[in-house]
Design a protein around this motif. Structure first.
Motif, mmCIF file in Angstrom:
data_model
loop_
_atom_site.group_PDB
_atom_site.id
_atom_site.type_symbol
_atom_site.label_atom_id
_atom_site.label_comp_id
_atom_site.label_asym_id
_atom_site.label_seq_id
_atom_site.Cartn_x
_atom_site.Cartn_y
_atom_site.Cartn_z
ATOM 1 N N VAL A 27 0.824 -1.205 0.000
ATOM 2 C CA VAL A 27 0.000 0.000 0.000
ATOM 3 C C VAL A 27 0.860 1.258 0.000
ATOM 4 C CG1 VAL A 27 -2.010 -1.033 1.090
ATOM 5 C CG2 VAL A 27 -0.265 0.016 2.519
ATOM 6 N N ASP A 28 2.113 1.116 0.327
ATOM 7 C CA ASP A 28 2.916 2.323 0.465
ATOM 8 C C ASP A 28 4.395 1.983 0.491
ATOM 9 O OD1 ASP A 28 1.664 5.206 1.850
ATOM 10 O OD2 ASP A 28 3.772 5.015 1.348
ATOM 11 N N GLN A 29 5.193 2.999 0.214
ATOM 12 C CA GLN A 29 6.628 2.857 0.343
ATOM 13 C C GLN A 29 7.147 3.918 1.301
ATOM 14 O OE1 GLN A 29 7.710 1.030 -3.670
ATOM 15 N NE2 GLN A 29 9.220 2.620 -3.328
ATOM 16 N N ALA A 30 6.315 4.261 2.260
ATOM 17 C CA ALA A 30 6.708 5.231 3.273
ATOM 18 C C ALA A 30 6.729 6.637 2.706
ATOM 19 C CB ALA A 30 8.041 4.882 3.910
ATOM 20 N N ILE A 31 7.907 7.156 2.391
ATOM 21 C CA ILE A 31 7.995 8.548 1.962
ATOM 22 C C ILE A 31 7.768 8.671 0.460
ATOM 23 C CG2 ILE A 31 9.360 9.361 3.894
ATOM 24 C CD1 ILE A 31 11.845 8.866 2.230
ATOM 25 N N GLY A 32 6.879 7.840 -0.059
ATOM 26 C CA GLY A 32 6.501 7.897 -1.462
ATOM 27 C C GLY A 32 5.643 6.691 -1.744
ATOM 28 N N LYS A 33 4.832 6.775 -2.793
ATOM 29 C CA LYS A 33 3.983 5.631 -3.127
ATOM 30 C C LYS A 33 4.775 4.561 -3.839
ATOM 31 C CE LYS A 33 0.320 6.497 -1.145
ATOM 32 N NZ LYS A 33 0.012 5.617 -0.005
ATOM 33 N N GLY A 34 5.849 4.953 -4.466
ATOM 34 C CA GLY A 34 6.681 3.995 -5.177
ATOM 35 C C GLY A 34 7.845 4.736 -5.789
ATOM 36 N N VAL A 35 8.908 3.993 -6.097
ATOM 37 C CA VAL A 35 10.032 4.623 -6.790
ATOM 38 C C VAL A 35 9.725 4.587 -8.279
ATOM 39 C CG1 VAL A 35 12.486 4.457 -7.333
ATOM 40 C CG2 VAL A 35 11.706 4.020 -5.010
ATOM 41 N N ALA A 36 9.897 5.727 -8.938
ATOM 42 C CA ALA A 36 9.571 5.817 -10.357
ATOM 43 C C ALA A 36 10.425 4.855 -11.166
ATOM 44 C CB ALA A 36 9.805 7.247 -10.836
ATOM 45 N N ALA A 37 9.771 4.212 -12.155
ATOM 46 C CA ALA A 37 10.535 3.448 -13.136
ATOM 47 C C ALA A 37 11.027 4.437 -14.188
ATOM 48 C CB ALA A 37 9.647 2.395 -13.762
ATOM 49 N N GLY A 38 12.028 4.075 -14.933
ATOM 50 C CA GLY A 38 12.506 4.976 -15.976
ATOM 51 C C GLY A 38 14.018 5.004 -15.977
ATOM 52 N N SER A 39 14.562 5.888 -16.812
ATOM 53 C CA SER A 39 16.020 5.905 -16.908
ATOM 54 C C SER A 39 16.625 6.875 -15.907
ATOM 55 C CB SER A 39 16.466 6.247 -18.332
ATOM 56 O OG SER A 39 15.503 7.047 -18.971
ATOM 57 N N THR A 40 17.564 6.349 -15.163
ATOM 58 C CA THR A 40 18.226 7.177 -14.157
ATOM 59 C C THR A 40 19.626 7.538 -14.652
ATOM 60 O OG1 THR A 40 19.088 5.242 -13.027
ATOM 61 C CG2 THR A 40 16.972 6.086 -12.274
ATOM 62 N N GLY A 41 20.057 8.692 -14.246
ATOM 63 C CA GLY A 41 21.372 9.139 -14.675
ATOM 64 C C GLY A 41 22.019 10.002 -13.608
ATOM 65 N N LEU A 42 23.144 10.545 -13.943
ATOM 66 C CA LEU A 42 23.849 11.401 -12.993
ATOM 67 C C LEU A 42 24.669 12.415 -13.787
ATOM 68 C CD1 LEU A 42 25.002 12.169 -10.198
ATOM 69 C CD2 LEU A 42 26.643 10.307 -10.445
ATOM 70 N N ILE A 43 24.406 13.675 -13.543
ATOM 71 C CA ILE A 43 25.242 14.723 -14.129
ATOM 72 C C ILE A 43 26.113 15.263 -12.995
ATOM 73 C CG2 ILE A 43 25.261 16.986 -15.253
ATOM 74 C CD1 ILE A 43 22.575 16.274 -16.531
ATOM 75 N N ALA A 44 27.401 15.224 -13.195
ATOM 76 C CA ALA A 44 28.315 15.624 -12.122
ATOM 77 C C ALA A 44 28.135 17.097 -11.785
ATOM 78 C CB ALA A 44 29.752 15.344 -12.542
ATOM 79 N N PRO A 45 28.191 17.442 -10.495
ATOM 80 C CA PRO A 45 28.069 18.848 -10.094
ATOM 81 C C PRO A 45 29.222 19.686 -10.637
ATOM 82 C CG PRO A 45 28.064 17.379 -8.174
ATOM 83 C CD PRO A 45 28.394 16.543 -9.360
ATOM 84 N N THR A 46 28.947 20.971 -10.821
ATOM 85 C CA THR A 46 30.009 21.879 -11.239
ATOM 86 C C THR A 46 30.387 22.853 -10.125
ATOM 87 O OG1 THR A 46 28.332 23.320 -12.219
ATOM 88 C CG2 THR A 46 29.408 21.748 -13.684
ATOM 89 N N ILE A 47 29.518 22.974 -9.126
ATOM 90 C CA ILE A 47 29.846 23.816 -7.961
ATOM 91 C C ILE A 47 29.656 22.985 -6.704
ATOM 92 C CG2 ILE A 47 29.230 25.876 -6.612
ATOM 93 C CD1 ILE A 47 28.267 27.204 -9.166
#
Ligand SMILES: [Zn+2]
Length: 542
Positions: free
Chosen positions: A102-122
């Motif tokens: 019924v729940d995932q606590a601090i959200g109803k579910g983790v979104a499916a989809g493509s995850t990525g990471l752009i490195a910080p510049t500051i």
């Protein structure tokens, strides 16, 4: 300026941005701020900003000190085990129903989809640092060692708006997260909330944070901040108060009591972290897992001790009939105690498995914390019908694998090494990555792989020279190492068979191992290049 917390996945992040543009008028993203190093807070960056604009300096990406390292560090060495346990904590494979997920606590579910990471510049390095972007003043408060190892709050003085990252949510969070992670510091977490209260809270008109709704009005903001500050501080102090009087990690969750005023406060309830697993975590942090009783110091594995218990309890039938009485009386944890022995001793005992599943479900239904509920229900599901099959193994996005340091990559090869298959092979290998000027000495001896950065052997059996940018293609599984050698991207000097030997003894971990006895599926191994990396854990939801 438009700041968007870039969510978990590119698709949901760009949909969220489109919604904002539709209702608030079209606007461009001129900066991105990452609040912390968990995957659900940066994974969707590609959906809100073009990486080329970040690289060119047009759009700064601002993050707390240590962000990039910690975005992966927490999830490297235990990644596959974490992903397996994630199914339990989040109940990802349960039916969506009142009797399932019924729940995932601090959200109803983790979104499916493509995850990525752009490195910080500051990087925000100081404890408190101020920046003005596009005319908007932001005061950052670094809060390392709280909900995440790299995290920061942000204060917008001109709007009297306080962004509490994931440090203040609408529930008590995890000091220990059930997917597995290093135990967090409840006292430091409390202290950083306290600091924010005195720095910004007394002036704030609105407070907003991850996974929860904004709080309006200064009095309410101060009330919520104090509640959260005190909930974490009491957890730390109250537990250690008892531990210093001899209450152990195996008792604390039955003894520790949250003060009634906090119990009656919505913001201090267990909608994410439970009092039970958090209180055990506090002792684990300071004293470790041992309760001091030698009987628990080198315990037999459950599988080893269970048969004697079953025999002395009068056998399986006696256990089943007693457990049935316990279930009817509502003594679910006692039923779990005895049935768990039976299931370890006789994993194929169908009635025993079903009854243990029944007991798990009842315990699960009683929980306020969805992570605890989901864990009980997931184990019940697997006891009844085995580990669900047909679940695609979770693959780690290439951006995240690129964020691994070469040393982390080598260390993880050491973990993947099947030392029982190595035999008497030994070697000394130098690895040089000229484009980033790094070098490593990698030794196999005593069936153990060790790696050391910044050193080279004078008498290596093999020197492997490859640019880090090319090595990354192997790490993400796009170009096998053998192909790098064939193309000349990797240059070998010495005995080339060393790499073949190493590739042959690296285990590919599968996120389908049994947790409950007798639930192993006949999963086919997924072939992959031995040197590719696919086990990075997911830190979504903390
Ligand atoms: Zn988080």
């Amino acid at each position: 300026m438009d700041r968007v917390r870039p969510l978990t996945a590119k698709e949901t992040a760009s949909a969220a941005l489109a919604l904002v543009n539709e209702h608030l008028g079209a606007r461009s993203v001129v900066a991105v701020v990452y609040s912390h190093s968990h995957g659900d807070h940066f994974g969707g960056a590609h959906g809100v900003v073009d990486e080329a604009d970040v690289r060119s300096g047009k759009v700064p990406v601002i993050a707390p000190v240590g962000f990039l390292e910690h975005a992966v560090a927490e999830n490297v060495y235990a990644g596959n085990a974490m992903n397996r346990r994630m199914f339990y904590q989040y109940g990802s494979l349960l039916d969506r129903s009142p009797f399932g997920h019924v729940d995932q606590a601090i959200g109803k579910g983790v979104a499916a989809g493509s995850t990525g990471l752009i490195a910080p510049t500051i990087d925000i390095v100081e404890d408190i640092e101020e920046l003005t972007i596009d005319g908007v003043r932001m005061v950052f408060q670094n809060t390392p060692g709280t909900e995440a190892p790299a995290e920061m709050n942000t204060w917008f003085p001109d709007y009297k708006a306080f962004w509490a990252a994931e440090n203040i949510v609408a529930t008590v969070h995890n000091i220990y997260t059930l997917r597995g992670a290093l135990v967090r510091d409840a006292l430091e977490w409390s202290r950083q909330i306290n600091k924010a209260l005195y720095l910004f809270g007394n002036a704030a008109d609105v407070m907003f944070a991850s996974h929860s709704w904004p709080r309006w009005g200064n009095q309410r903001i101060r009330e919520v901040m104090r509640t959260q500050r005190d909930a974490y501080a009491h957890l730390n102090n109250g537990v250690m108060h008892l531990a210093n009087q001899g209450v152990t990690i195996n008792e604390i969750h039955r003894v520790y009591q949250v003060p009634e005023s906090l119990q009656n406060s919505w913001a201090a309830r267990s909608y994410h972290g439970s009092v039970e697993h958090n209180s055990r975590a506090v002792i684990n942090r300071y004293l470790g897992y041992w309760d001091g009783n030698p009987a628990t110091l080198i315990p037999l594995a459950p599988r080893e001790s269970a048969p004697l218990y079953v025999e002395m309890m009068g056998g399986a039938d006696a256990i089943v009939s007693r457990a049935q009485q316990l279930l009817e009386a509502g003594d679910y944890l006692l039923a779990v105690e005895v049935l768990n022995r039976l299931v370890y001793a006789e994993p194929e005992h169908v009635a025993g498995r079903r009854l243990l599943a029944d007991a798990f479900e009842q315990v699960g239904y009683q929980q306020e914390s969805p992570s605890v509920r989901n864990s009980f229900l997931a184990a019940a599901l697997e006891l009844r019908s085995g580990i669900p099959t047909g679940v695609a193994p979770k693959s780690t996005g290439p951006d995240l694998v690129r964020a691994l340091s070469t040393l982390q990559f080598l260390d993880y090869l050491g973990i993947r090494l099947d030392s029982s298959a190595v035999g008497d092979v030994t070697f000394v290998m130098n690895l040089v990555t000229p484009d980033n000027d790094e070098s490593f000495v990698v030794e196999l001896s005593n069936r153990t792989l060790t790696s050391l950065q910044g050193f080279l052997s004078n008498t290596p059996d093999l020197t492997l020279t490859i640019n880090r940018t090319d090595l990354e293609k192997t790490m993400i599984g796009v170009v096998p190492l053998q192909q790098q050698v064939a193309s000349g991207a990797a240059v070998l000097d010495g005995d080339p068979t060393i790499l073949l030997t190493l590739a042959g003894v690296l285990t590919q971990f599968e996120p389908t191992f049994a947790i409950m006895p007798g639930t192993t599926p006949d999963a086919a191994a997924v072939p992959a290049d031995a040197f590719s990396y696919r086990d990075l854990g997911d830190s979504s939801g903390g």
